[in-house]
Design an enzyme around this catalytic site. Structure first.
Site, PDB file in Angstrom:
ATOM      1  N   TRP A  31       0.849  -1.195   0.000  1.00 57.49           N
ATOM      2  CA  TRP A  31       0.000   0.000   0.000  1.00 57.49           C
ATOM      3  C   TRP A  31       0.882   1.240   0.000  1.00 57.49           C
ATOM      4  CZ3 TRP A  31      -4.978   0.043  -1.004  1.00 57.49           C
ATOM      5  CH2 TRP A  31      -5.709   1.212  -0.768  1.00 57.49           C
ATOM      6  N   ASP A  94     -10.062  10.570   6.061  1.00 56.75           N
ATOM      7  CA  ASP A  94     -11.237  11.181   6.681  1.00 56.75           C
ATOM      8  C   ASP A  94     -11.904  10.297   7.727  1.00 56.75           C
ATOM      9  OD1 ASP A  94     -10.930  13.425   5.070  1.00 56.75           O
ATOM     10  OD2 ASP A  94     -12.133  12.536   3.462  1.00 56.75           O
ATOM     11  N   HIS A  97      -9.774   4.964  10.420  1.00 61.26           N
ATOM     12  CA  HIS A  97      -8.968   3.836   9.942  1.00 61.26           C
ATOM     13  C   HIS A  97      -7.471   4.071  10.191  1.00 61.26           C
ATOM     14  CE1 HIS A  97      -8.036   0.358   7.449  1.00 61.26           C
ATOM     15  NE2 HIS A  97      -7.182   1.113   6.773  1.00 61.26           N
ATOM     16  N   TYR A 122      11.211  -0.388  13.291  1.00 65.49           N
ATOM     17  CA  TYR A 122       9.974   0.320  12.978  1.00 65.49           C
ATOM     18  C   TYR A 122      10.209   1.314  11.851  1.00 65.49           C
ATOM     19  CZ  TYR A 122       5.696   2.994  13.996  1.00 65.49           C
ATOM     20  OH  TYR A 122       4.479   3.620  13.925  1.00 65.49           O
TER      21      TYR A 122
END
Length: 164
Positions: A31, A94, A97, A122
């Site tokens: 992603w 928005d 999530h 990380y």
């Protein structure tokens, strides 16, 4: 905002141990690949600058940043690596999530570090907008991938020193 005062790619080259005998796993979120691909490139190039061999850099992809924990966990369990670098990017939207993904991935990586003997680095960029992500993936603030690679090398060295 720490990165505003520190470029992610700036470090003292001579303070980094030789990585020629170290094995690295990199788990990369698909992603926001325009960002995670740049982070991966930075990490791999930095590992190689410090002597890491191509065959000792294993790269695996997971669908999103939430899956970084599972991917990292499986890589740790494989025993094939001395450290894992988890690379992802979550940009605020928005809905809540963003908060759930960031918290879950952060807690998961923290738990792996607390419960295994393999450091998981990380490398999750969490930003308010895409420009902030670009700034941290090779832009004006450097590349978080570089920083993660250096951290992985230093953490492996830390463990080696403890075992002596």
């Amino acid at each position: 905002m720490a990165t505003a005062y520190h470029n992610l790619s700036d470090y003292d080259f001579n303070s980094v141990p030789d990585a020629s005998q170290m094995r690295f796993g990199i788990v990369v979120s698909e992603w926001n690949h325009n960002i995670t691909g740049a982070l991966l490139e930075g990490a791999v190039n930095t590992l190689k600058k410090h002597g890491a061999k191509n065959e000792n850099i294993l790269v695996y992809y997971v669908p999103g940043s939430f899956e970084l924990t599972f991917g990292s966990s499986q890589l740790v369990k494989s025993g094939k690596v001395d450290a894992v670098i988890a690379l992802g990017c979550v940009v605020r939207g928005d809905t809540p999530h963003f908060d759930y993904v960031c918290a879950g991935a952060t807690q998961g990586i923290t738990e792996l570090n607390a419960t295994t003997d393999t450091p998981v680095i990380y490398g999750l960029i969490t930003t308010n907008n895409m420009q902030q992500a670009e700034d941290r993936a090779g832009g004006k603030l450097g590349n978080k991938g570089d920083e993660c690679a250096i951290t992985a090398i230093k953490m492996i060295d830390f463990i080696c020193k403890l075992k002596k």
